[in-house]
Design an enzyme around this catalytic site. Structure first.
Site, PDB file in Angstrom:
ATOM      1  N   GLU A  44      82.691  43.146  32.907  1.00 56.89           N
ATOM      2  CA  GLU A  44      83.274  44.302  32.226  1.00 56.89           C
ATOM      3  C   GLU A  44      84.747  44.042  31.910  1.00 56.89           C
ATOM      4  O   GLU A  44      85.514  43.562  32.736  1.00 56.89           O
ATOM      5  CB  GLU A  44      83.141  45.514  33.150  1.00 56.89           C
ATOM      6  CG  GLU A  44      83.728  46.801  32.620  1.00 56.89           C
ATOM      7  CD  GLU A  44      83.503  47.971  33.576  1.00 56.89           C
ATOM      8  OE1 GLU A  44      83.754  49.116  33.169  1.00 56.89           O
ATOM      9  OE2 GLU A  44      83.078  47.738  34.738  1.00 56.89           O
ATOM     10  N   LYS A 127      80.418  51.897  26.626  1.00 56.32           N
ATOM     11  CA  LYS A 127      79.961  52.429  27.915  1.00 56.32           C
ATOM     12  C   LYS A 127      79.638  53.916  27.797  1.00 56.32           C
ATOM     13  O   LYS A 127      80.437  54.703  27.285  1.00 56.32           O
ATOM     14  CB  LYS A 127      81.060  52.191  28.957  1.00 56.32           C
ATOM     15  CG  LYS A 127      80.693  52.497  30.395  1.00 56.32           C
ATOM     16  CD  LYS A 127      81.850  52.062  31.293  1.00 56.32           C
ATOM     17  CE  LYS A 127      81.573  52.234  32.762  1.00 56.32           C
ATOM     18  NZ  LYS A 127      82.711  51.726  33.587  1.00 56.32           N
ATOM     19  N   CYS A 163      78.479  48.654  33.815  1.00 56.34           N
ATOM     20  CA  CYS A 163      78.818  49.145  35.153  1.00 56.34           C
ATOM     21  C   CYS A 163      78.233  50.520  35.483  1.00 56.34           C
ATOM     22  O   CYS A 163      77.093  50.618  35.904  1.00 56.34           O
ATOM     23  CB  CYS A 163      80.328  49.126  35.338  1.00 56.34           C
ATOM     24  SG  CYS A 163      80.823  49.091  37.095  1.00 56.34           S
TER      25      CYS A 163
END
Length: 586
Positions: A44, A127, A163
């Site tokens: 990330e 994300k 994540c």
């Protein structure tokens, strides 16, 4: 079923070092290509480092990240690596920062992943789930994505996630099932906490079942201020089998051959899936030849024992704080006690003895055995050992000021702090302070004295764990045929600040075996007075401890940063007002 050879690059980026991080991507992509990989994934925000915090609000930094991404795609092609698809995290934006006056709803900074191929950015993913708890403030910085990016690589559909998308049910993983993907790649900047590795594998298994797909989880390693990342990258099949797992606290390329289902009919572009996500398709490559050479098996590394895990985390956090901030060396006060002995051993493990200066700072109250223990640790570890007696300086103060009691005790600690800071200024060392989490919790330290320093490696380590770490480190040395670094007498003797005759910590504090469970419940577990008493703790002791914790907030607010290893570290995790009249008795 097609076979896809995937490489997970568990590497150590540095926040703000776009050029250096891009070089890491190029170097590790070369390693992946040499291993015959057909897809390589990086962590990330690999390109910018993570977390970038308020750098998000600098439009110049966002622009630099986007430019670095395009340049990286071109450089990979120029390196002869253009045919290898590369997934890399970076900072993007499709609108002004959310804190600016010209902010637009649904637009702003993005925590993003990109697929680089043949010199271009082929696809991006933003994300979806943004964590906003503990050390995370992503709702402050980013706007959530509303699309699921699906890549067709070698006849396999691969979904991108980042994540926190993994830590919440629904969303991208549920959408991935609806899209019929065979593989979900999850890129991470997941900070270390003790026992988090025990949580992570069951979590990945749940998401694999939810997606009905294999999960490739890649995490960064390295220290970033208080945070440390331990890697622990892994691959888990759709039925929950652990196929491969990387080591903790080490850079590693995890290469593994995956048999994955052939892509079927695509969900229509823009169709709404779980959580309202729309799907975006990008074809990267058609059918791929079978990977060359013998089958690649990444292997599985078993996680280490708790004490070993914490020790490695503290070593890595200290090493990266020192090296990434370009300090040539460190200096610390060596009292012969357990805390400074553990910090001294950590520093030598992290940096080597030639970069560690240990200073004995004896006063008239310093016992002979403490001086001997400090010298013995220096002998065993090989660090640069010096002796700077403080009594003449203390006596000069006392000859000019009328001081008594605890003020004289604090004066001794502050003289020591002045000496350490003078050595720092004169020779360029970073001063390490050595107060453990138990002492920080109850304020058992002298502000601008023993608390002085630029970094505290054991800031998040309870006193009882300090002893366990010391015993583990010595036993580990014996197992390897080396000299244990910490003198046994430092481990076995009662703890004392040695600021007055016969002084012991137990004169002021409950025994640490009693104190630490109360602190863990109150600080880490947010238990109130009633909850602590229900857990079996003595009400009078609870009242005393809570009063000490509550009134020490102003000290903690001024303490040095230190590596986070618990679920709730002082600083980023636990944020309480200094001016605060609430007490647990009401």
């Amino acid at each position: 079923m097609p076979t896809l050879r995937i490489a997970l690059s568990q590497v150590n980026p540095t926040v703000g070092d776009l050029v250096g991080n891009a070089h890491l991507v190029r170097a590790w992509t070369r390693r992946a290509a040499d291993a015959g990989a057909q897809l390589v994934a990086f962590p990330e925000m690999m390109l910018t480092g993570y977390p970038v915090e308020d750098l998000v609000f600098r439009r110049s930094f966002v622009a630099a990240s986007r430019a670095a991404l395009s340049r990286l795609a071109e450089d990979l092609a120029a390196d002869g690596l253009g045919e290898l698809p590369v997934i890399v995290g970076y900072l993007d934006a499709d609108g002004p920062p959310q804190v600016s006056g010209d902010a637009e709803p649904g637009r702003g900074a993005r925590n993003a992943a990109a697929l680089l191929h043949r010199g271009a950015v082929v696809a991006t993913y933003f994300k979806h789930h943004l964590p906003n708890y503990g050390v995370f403030d992503e709702d402050r910085y980013f706007v959530p994505g509303d699309m699921l990016t699906v890549l067709r690589i070698g006849g396999v559909d691969v979904a991108l996630t980042i994540c926190e998308d993994l830590w919440q049910a629904g969303g991208p993983f549920a959408a991935a099932r609806e899209a019929g993907v065979g593989l979900v790649v999850n890129i991470n900047g997941s900070p270390y906490e003790l026992n988090k590795d025990d949580i992570r594998l069951p979590l990945v298994r749940r998401r694999a079942a939810e997606a009905g797909a294999t999960i490739a989880y890649v995490n960064m390693i390295g220290g970033q201020d208080e945070l440390v990342f331990e890697g622990d990258s892994m691959i888990v099949s759709a039925d929950g089998e652990l196929l491969a797992r990387a080591p903790q606290f080490a850079e590693h390329l995890l290469v593994h051959d995956l048999e994955l289902p052939t892509a079927g009919e695509s969900v229509g572009a823009g169709d709404r899936l779980a959580d309202g996500l729309r799907v975006i398709h990008a074809t990267v490559s058609g059918s791929l030849p079978a990977p060359a050479g013998p089958r690649a098996a990444g292997g599985t590394i078993e996680p280490v024992a708790d004490e070993a895990e914490v020790w490695h985390a503290l070593v890595l956090g200290l090493r990266d704080y020192v090296n990434k901030n370009h300090f040539p060396s460190v200096v610390l006060g060596l009292s012969g006690g357990i805390d400074s002995s553990v910090v001294g051993a950590l520093a030598v493990d992290a940096l080597g003895p030639e970069r560690v200066v240990g200073v004995s700072l004896p006063s008239q109250h310093s016992s002979e055995h403490s001086r001997e223990d400090a010298a013995e640790l220096a002998k065993r570890t090989g660090l640069d050992y010096r002796i700077e007696p403080i009594q003449p300086m203390v006596d000069t103060f006392l000859a000019n000021m009328s001081l008594s009691g605890v003020t004289v005790e604090n004066l001794q600690a502050r003289v020591r702090g002045v000496i350490l800071m003078a050595l720092s200024n004169q020779e360029g060392h970073l001063v390490l302070t050595t107060g453990n989490k138990s002492e920080l919790a109850v304020g058992y330290s002298t502000l601008y004295g023993d608390s002085v320093g630029g970094f505290n490696p054991v800031k998040d380590v309870w006193k009882t764990l300090i002893w366990r770490l010391a015993k583990w480190r010595n036993a580990d040395a014996v197992r390897r045929g080396e000299t244990p670094p910490i003198p046994e007498s430092s481990i076995g003797k009662p703890p004392s600040a040695e600021l007055s005759p016969g002084q012991l910590d137990s004169d002021t504090l409950p025994d640490y075996d009693v104190l630490d469970p109360i602190l863990i419940g109150y600080v880490d577990g947010d238990l109130g007075r009633d909850g602590l008493i229900e857990a079996g703790h003595d009400p009078a002791v609870v009242d005393k401890v809570l009063r000490m914790v509550d009134t020490a907030e102003y000290k903690r607010r001024q303490s040095a940063p230190g590596t986070k290893i618990s679920m709730k570290a002082f600083g980023r995790d636990r944020r309480l007002p200094v001016t605060n009249r609430w007490r647990e008795h009401g």
